[in-house]
Design a protein around this motif. Sequence first.
Motif, PDB file in Angstrom:
ATOM      1  N   THR A   2       0.358  -1.908   0.414  1.00  0.00           N
ATOM      2  CA  THR A   2       0.107   0.098  -0.098  1.00  0.00           C
ATOM      3  C   THR A   2       0.625   1.242  -0.519  1.00  0.00           C
ATOM      4  O   THR A   2       0.447   2.128  -0.038  1.00  0.00           O
ATOM      5  N   ASP A  53      -9.510   6.080  -1.637  1.00  0.00           N
ATOM      6  CA  ASP A  53      -9.288   4.814  -1.941  1.00  0.00           C
ATOM      7  C   ASP A  53      -9.145   4.258  -3.384  1.00  0.00           C
ATOM      8  O   ASP A  53      -7.889   3.044  -3.004  1.00  0.00           O
ATOM      9  N   ARG A  90      -3.388   3.134   4.572  1.00  0.00           N
ATOM     10  CA  ARG A  90      -4.409   2.481   3.822  1.00  0.00           C
ATOM     11  C   ARG A  90      -3.096   0.658   4.444  1.00  0.00           C
ATOM     12  O   ARG A  90      -4.594   0.424   4.758  1.00  0.00           O
TER      13      ARG A  90
END
Length: 295
Positions: A15, A191, A20
């Motif tokens: 990530t 995201d 995250r």
Amino acid sequence: MNWDDIKILLAIGRTGGLSRTAKLLGVSVSTVHRRAAELEHSVNATLFLRGNDGYALTDIGRSYFTISEQAEEHMIALERHELSGAKVALRIALPELLGQQMILPELGAFQVDQPNLRLEISTSVVPVEFNRREADIAVRLVRPESGRYLVRRIGRLGFGLFCSAGYSENMPAMNKVSDLRNHRLIGWDRDLQYVFLAQWMHDLTDGTAPNLSFDSLNAQLLAVQSGQGIALLPLYVAAHSDLKKLLPNTEFQQDIWLMRHRDTGDNQLAGDLCKVIEQVLYHHKDLLRTGVQPT
């Protein structure tokens, strides 16, 4: 290093950020920060380069990452073997909507005749991690760059912009791409901006942020159907939902890829499942590509 250490290392490596990683593992950012520091202390090495835009692996970190991925794959295989017992367990990853609406019914019908087959099916827009062997069989709309998989193209899936009839009646004129700025756009959660659908909309609208954002394609479809705005959807889904197509010249097609892990080469059921998937997509190939089923 223990299993928890390996999960932290892999998550950060994949990530590139604390937030995250925290979301992926279901822990707090402070916990990730602490465990990353503890991991480095335990191996007496700097594994991460810390910057304003996230974490990156050092050369030593990448070496540990590669070894950890191999350990993870064996651990996943062991866990699945323990869970399956006498049954044959296969994990299948399918794209959202395409997997749920078109492939899943056929897999269910196949399983009825295979009492010793246990299927673990994931239908998501988020791609599986092929290096982790998160799937034995996968259908993807982007060809993977790594992983021990046999890969073949099995079709194409068309996409276009759609809105509901109710939204169309009250919306400003829609004659060119720049007109999209005057409309309510439905798109992807921040995201998930790496998803190719989000990137396509970003490029088409010159980076205009969506008025509504979701983390699933199905939620976007429901929002469009309820008259909330305009979204990029598969042509075949929209064609069966009484939606209005917009700006046909912006339509595009994406290859559909079938992946099978090399370790399933001797598994007859895995081979049969791949054939089922290929057959259903071939049967609907024109509908998937153009949104129109030949008569």
